[in-house]
Enzyme design. Structure first.
Site, mmCIF file in Angstrom:
data_model
loop_
_atom_site.group_PDB
_atom_site.id
_atom_site.type_symbol
_atom_site.label_atom_id
_atom_site.label_comp_id
_atom_site.label_asym_id
_atom_site.label_seq_id
_atom_site.Cartn_x
_atom_site.Cartn_y
_atom_site.Cartn_z
ATOM 1 C CG ASP A 277 -1.995 -1.043 1.170
ATOM 2 O OD1 ASP A 277 -2.131 -1.697 0.117
ATOM 3 O OD2 ASP A 277 -2.709 -1.208 2.166
ATOM 4 C CG ASP B 116 -13.366 -2.889 -1.593
ATOM 5 O OD1 ASP B 116 -12.657 -3.908 -1.542
ATOM 6 O OD2 ASP B 116 -13.184 -1.966 -2.406
#
Length: 229
Positions: free
Chosen positions: A9, A126
């Site tokens: 990330d 998600d």
């Protein structure tokens, strides 16, 4: 054996990890390239998210992602801000093997269009408390994740299911298989080898591991051996 996708990330050019997508919880680890080079030895696969791209809707860290692509001969799937055809094209032109679509997948017409034009699109499902979140996980819908899968299942064959409730917590969800076809990757709270076996038993084809790798809770060498089973 289940496919392992180490997570990179990126925020402001640095490798970081968050809890449930909250930027205020970030832990910074430094230059993402050395981690990408190290983690790529596990399975030859990487999962990269441009966090600023996810928050703003426009890829911001493409230079860092391109640098990883140039240095690491792995399968790379990347997401974060890929919400236009132009940005998706830029991602594939940079050498990505799969571009991840999250927020933009809520627009069925857009998804139909890009699925017909680009290879290997990955749709990100998600979910927080069972409902789809988008916009860098800052906005919630009233759409159940299973209904969302039913809407997009005919348009893609690669999916990531993220349990936002568990992301960065070191504790996975008890998700049960809800899909009838497609290549499915689990993300959210993976903290041990035992978790990986549980996820595989649930029917997932792949698993994303982030914070546990940076903290050393899961050993890289052990994962390398695991992938050879």
């Amino acid at each position: 054996m289940i496919d392992i996708y180490p997570a990179i990330d990126i925020y402001r050019g640095q490798a970081v990890s968050l809890i449930r997508g909250d930027i205020s919880t970030r832990e910074e680890y430094g230059n993402p390239l050395p981690f990408a080079e190290k983690f790529s030895k596990i399975s030859g696969k990487l999962h990269i998210i441009d966090l600023e791209g996810a928050f703003t809707g426009v890829p911001v860290n493409m230079n860092a992602i391109s640098g990883i692509r140039a240095s690491v001969p792995s399968f790379i799937q990347a997401g974060g801000g890929f919400r236009t055809q132009e940005s998706i094209k830029t991602g594939y032109s940079a050498g990505l093997d799969s571009v991840i679509i999250g927020s933009a997948a809520l627009d069925r017409k857009f998804l139909e269009d890009i699925a017909s034009k680009f290879k290997n699109i990955t749709v990100s499902i998600d979910a927080y408390n069972g409902l789809i979140k988008y916009g860098g996980w800052n906005r919630v819908t009233t759409i159940d994740y299973r209904d969302f899968y039913s809407e997009v299942s005919g348009l893609a064959d690669r999916f990531i299911f993220t349990s936002i409730d568990r992301d960065g917590t070191g504790s996975i969800s008890n998700i049960q298989r809800f899909w009838d076809s497609g290549y499915f990757i689990y993300a959210g709270g993976v903290g041990s080898i035992h978790d990986i076996y549980r996820i595989e038993k649930a029917g997932f084809d792949g698993v994303i591991i982030g914070k546990a790798l940076y903290r050393g809770d899961i050993d890289v060498e052990e994962l390398i051996c695991l992938q050879k089973e």
